[in-house]
Design a protein around this motif. Sequence first.
Motif, PDB file in Angstrom:
ATOM      1  N   TRP A 137       0.938  -1.298   0.165  1.00  0.00           N
ATOM      2  CA  TRP A 137      -0.061  -0.015   0.062  1.00  0.00           C
ATOM      3  C   TRP A 137       0.863   1.209  -0.029  1.00  0.00           C
ATOM      4  N   LYS A 188       3.529   2.745  -1.514  1.00  0.00           N
ATOM      5  CA  LYS A 188       3.920   3.843  -2.512  1.00  0.00           C
ATOM      6  C   LYS A 188       2.475   4.597  -2.913  1.00  0.00           C
ATOM      7  N   TYR A 189       1.390   3.937  -2.922  1.00  0.00           N
ATOM      8  CA  TYR A 189       0.141   4.491  -3.261  1.00  0.00           C
ATOM      9  C   TYR A 189      -0.268   5.651  -2.402  1.00  0.00           C
ATOM     10  N   ALA A 219       1.730   8.614  -3.048  1.00  0.00           N
ATOM     11  CA  ALA A 219       1.268   9.264  -4.001  1.00  0.00           C
ATOM     12  C   ALA A 219       0.252  10.104  -3.800  1.00  0.00           C
ATOM     13  N   GLY A 220      -0.690   9.292  -2.887  1.00  0.00           N
ATOM     14  CA  GLY A 220      -2.149  10.038  -2.529  1.00  0.00           C
ATOM     15  C   GLY A 220      -1.656  11.345  -1.883  1.00  0.00           C
ATOM     16  N   GLU A 236      -2.178  -5.630  -7.796  1.00  0.00           N
ATOM     17  CA  GLU A 236      -1.712  -4.513  -6.741  1.00  0.00           C
ATOM     18  C   GLU A 236      -1.965  -3.318  -7.356  1.00  0.00           C
ATOM     19  N   GLU A 237      -1.733  -3.011  -8.691  1.00  0.00           N
ATOM     20  CA  GLU A 237      -1.637  -1.633  -9.511  1.00  0.00           C
ATOM     21  C   GLU A 237      -3.161  -1.173  -9.295  1.00  0.00           C
ATOM     22  N   GLY A 294      -4.066  -0.524  -5.790  1.00  0.00           N
ATOM     23  CA  GLY A 294      -3.113   0.900  -5.414  1.00  0.00           C
ATOM     24  C   GLY A 294      -3.822   2.035  -5.884  1.00  0.00           C
ATOM     25  N   GLU A 295      -3.993   2.089  -6.916  1.00  0.00           N
ATOM     26  CA  GLU A 295      -4.670   3.330  -7.752  1.00  0.00           C
ATOM     27  C   GLU A 295      -6.254   3.691  -6.879  1.00  0.00           C
ATOM     28  N   CYS A 299      -4.694   5.339  -3.745  1.00  0.00           N
ATOM     29  CA  CYS A 299      -4.244   6.607  -3.701  1.00  0.00           C
ATOM     30  C   CYS A 299      -5.448   7.707  -3.936  1.00  0.00           C
ATOM     31  N   ARG A 301      -6.778  12.912 -10.193  1.00  0.00           N
ATOM     32  CA  ARG A 301      -6.113  12.970  -8.698  1.00  0.00           C
ATOM     33  C   ARG A 301      -6.603  14.150  -7.928  1.00  0.00           C
TER      34      ARG A 301
END
Length: 406
Positions: free
Chosen positions: A6, A8-9, A12-13, A112-113, A116-117, A120, A188
Amino acid sequence: AFPESWKKYIRAGVEEWQKAFEEIGFRNAIVAKEFPMDEPAFDPDNLKYSCVRYSPSPVANAMGPSWTDPRTGEILNASVYLYHNLVKLVQDWRFLQTSPADADVRKVMFDEETLGECICYVVAHEVGHCLALMHNMSGSAAIPTDSLRSPSFTGKYGTTYSIMDYARNNYVAQPGDKERGVKLTPPRLGVYDLYAIKWLYTPVPEAKDIFEEAKITESWIDEKAGDPLYRYGKQQMSSRYDPSALEEDLGDDPIKAGDYGIKNLKYILKNLNNWIQDDESAEHRQELYSQIVKQYGRYLQNAVYCIGGIYLTEAKDGSVDKRFRSVPRERQKAAMKWVTKQLQDNDWLDSREVCSKFKLSTKASSELNASVAGILTKIYMNVTLSSYLAEKNPYTLREFFDDFYT
């Protein structure tokens, strides 16, 4: 304590908001760091530290509360709390709203991606609260509904002009749209968010005192008055009047968006048994089915609140905006006709192929119809007020009851 995948996401958030501050002259204004495990003085319970905290809890949510100095309004601490079952929440959103257009989310557990998005997005929304932004429920309502099927438009704006809206994923998108380049997830940060950070945080060194500063920053608001991209739609808590400031809606036409969304729900229901495997008890499918019913109910409610609707805008005297505008009569009548037709034609919800695998229960369509009819029988109060506010050709109480009876 966070799952490693989790982190790195989450980072990024948090750091997504850097771009908003860069536009007003601050670099690296917000930085996410690992907890300093080798620092004895560090304590996440100390108000001195603003943290992103993990809760191994079945709660399917997240929050971004803050603590302020009541004398000055200064934010002393602003932390984000993520409950572990946030995973279920974001997977339900993505599956229900985008699986017809996105084969990658037609599964019990996301890769995961993709997960993760989703995380984020939630973190960025909660950090917005930490920065003092309230929910802006009209962020998606200014978008032409058909633009949500445009690759160029969604690539630039996603599903809403504000991440502080409850506009999750693109339920308007249809099968084949992803391949054409249509974006299925929110931005975002939206144009409204950049604008709000400018107003909140830009220094005004030329102002001699707080009164001069207020005049200058008020002029920034006046510049955007009447522009729907920058409209603020206050969240409606105890009552609903404004159909353009609702949770979980997309686009400027709830009927058209509802038609697209219902097509997608029918597609999911038709394929649910094939998409969800290794579910012998059918428990997972039953949970997804209940979410399908709820999502359908949201589409109906988005249209219901056009009936007797009043557009509410935070406006000062002399502004081009009006505080109260009655929803046009034709739109109210169309919503009434669409909703009542849905109540007469939604037995597709009771798919025997799917529901026969579940525990004994009453038909979902019957329960939903009772709920929506309950709203309709009370909404005459909104119709009364809306017709009084209409400048011309109101949708009258008599006409409403005639339509309802028919």
